[in-house]
Design an enzyme around this catalytic site. Structure first.
Site, mmCIF file in Angstrom:
data_model
loop_
_atom_site.group_PDB
_atom_site.id
_atom_site.type_symbol
_atom_site.label_atom_id
_atom_site.label_comp_id
_atom_site.label_asym_id
_atom_site.label_seq_id
_atom_site.Cartn_x
_atom_site.Cartn_y
_atom_site.Cartn_z
ATOM 1 N N GLU A 228 28.621 27.683 27.626
ATOM 2 C CA GLU A 228 27.755 28.519 28.185
ATOM 3 C C GLU A 228 26.166 27.950 28.474
ATOM 4 O OE1 GLU A 228 25.556 31.053 24.788
ATOM 5 O OE2 GLU A 228 27.696 31.346 24.835
ATOM 6 N N GLU B 67 42.052 43.221 38.725
ATOM 7 C CA GLU B 67 42.489 44.461 38.739
ATOM 8 C C GLU B 67 42.219 45.045 40.047
ATOM 9 O OE1 GLU B 67 44.529 46.206 36.995
ATOM 10 O OE2 GLU B 67 44.612 45.034 35.118
#
Length: 298
Positions: free
Chosen positions: A114, A83
């Site tokens: 992960e 953004e």
């Protein structure tokens, strides 16, 4: 830290019977728990502010802001990073989001990603991490190997590092130079850290990137004066920004924007100082792009 001892893995007594209540009561329980999240973030505001100052110093010196996470945490970093270019007109590579498992993991679970310490290090190497960059490790549990290894590697290079987690004394917190640890308690659905922990992380990331952009002159008053008009909504927003900043009408705002190739900052200085586009841009450049400095010092 053992998984069963983590706050984020604990059982929430407020939701112990949530599978037996009405839909409305279900929503109330979730909403009541969500209300506690901003208060948890409020308690760590000094830590967030310290991180913003460090991030700004590094970025001002040519560094980047790098988010590193797995699962929900990684996706939140990517969301925040993506953004920044349209909202603040920065280059796409200034704020970077990395997720364990790569792009595929944005929409799919990647088993074991992960847990890969090597993955965290390699992802940072692949973007040519340097000592000028800031690495923000994000992990609700605070124990994610991908993130911990990435933070360790970043510190070895001399990077400034920030660790965001929701468990006190976690490995992410102790590995990073700066720790931001909003304690949100047990989740409504046990262990579902995409809920309160994820919301807390989103609020923190909002502050980190927004604080960086404000301190970088990307905001005048509360206006996003470097917004890029990539669609009709943002085209209209640019006009409104110039109007609000200067008190001119829509026609004057649009004329100024056209004259300066739709750069809100330049248009604002043009109107307020009665300058042509070239001179307005020159003065902004002389003051590092800060409208406030152009107005206050001239």
């Amino acid at each position: 830290m053992q998984l069963e001892k983590m706050i984020t893995e604990g059982s929430n007594t407020a939701s112990a019977e949530i599978d037996r209540v009405s839909t409305l009561e279900m929503c109330r329980i979730i909403n009541d728990e969500d209300k506690t999240v901003p208060l948890a973030v409020e308690r760590v505001l000094p830590d967030i502010a310290a991180a913003i100052d460090v991030i700004h110093a590094q970025v001002s010196g040519g560094g980047r802001l790098i988010y590193l996470g797995a699962g929900t945490s990684g996706r939140l970093g990517i969301l925040d990073a993506s953004e920044c270019p349209p909202t603040y007109g920065v280059k796409p590579g200034l704020v970077v989001g990395l997720i364990a498992g790569g792009e595929y993991a944005i929409q799919h679970a990647v088993e074991g990603a992960e847990d890969s310490r090597e993955g965290g290090v390699n992802d940072l190497k692949n973007i040519n991490l340097t000592a000028q960059d800031v690495v923000v490790g994000i992990a609700a549990s605070g124990r994610t190997p991908y993130v911990i290894a990435g933070l360790e590697y970043a510190r070895q290079l001399g990077c400034r590092t920030v660790g965001i987690s929701c468990n006190p004394g976690s490995a992410v917190s102790t590995t990073a130079e700066f720790a931001i640890t909003p304690i949100v308690g047990a989740e409504v659905v046990t262990g579902s850290s995409r809920m309160k922990a994820g919301t807390a992380q989103k609020l923190v990331l909002n502050m980190l990137s927004t604080g960086l952009m404000i301190k970088s002159g990307k905001v005048f008053g509360n206006l996003m004066v470097d917004v890029v008009a990539t669609n009709e909504k943002l085209h209209v927003r640019q006009v409104n920004i110039v109007k609000n900043a200067t008190g001119c009408n829509a026609e004057q705002a649009e004329a100024a924007l056209i004259a300066c190739e739709r750069n809100c900052k330049t248009a604002i200085v043009m109107v307020l100082k009665n300058l042509d586009a070239a001179e307005a841009k020159k003065r902004l450049d002389q003051h590092g792009g800060f409208i406030r400095q152009v107005l206050d010092k001239e």
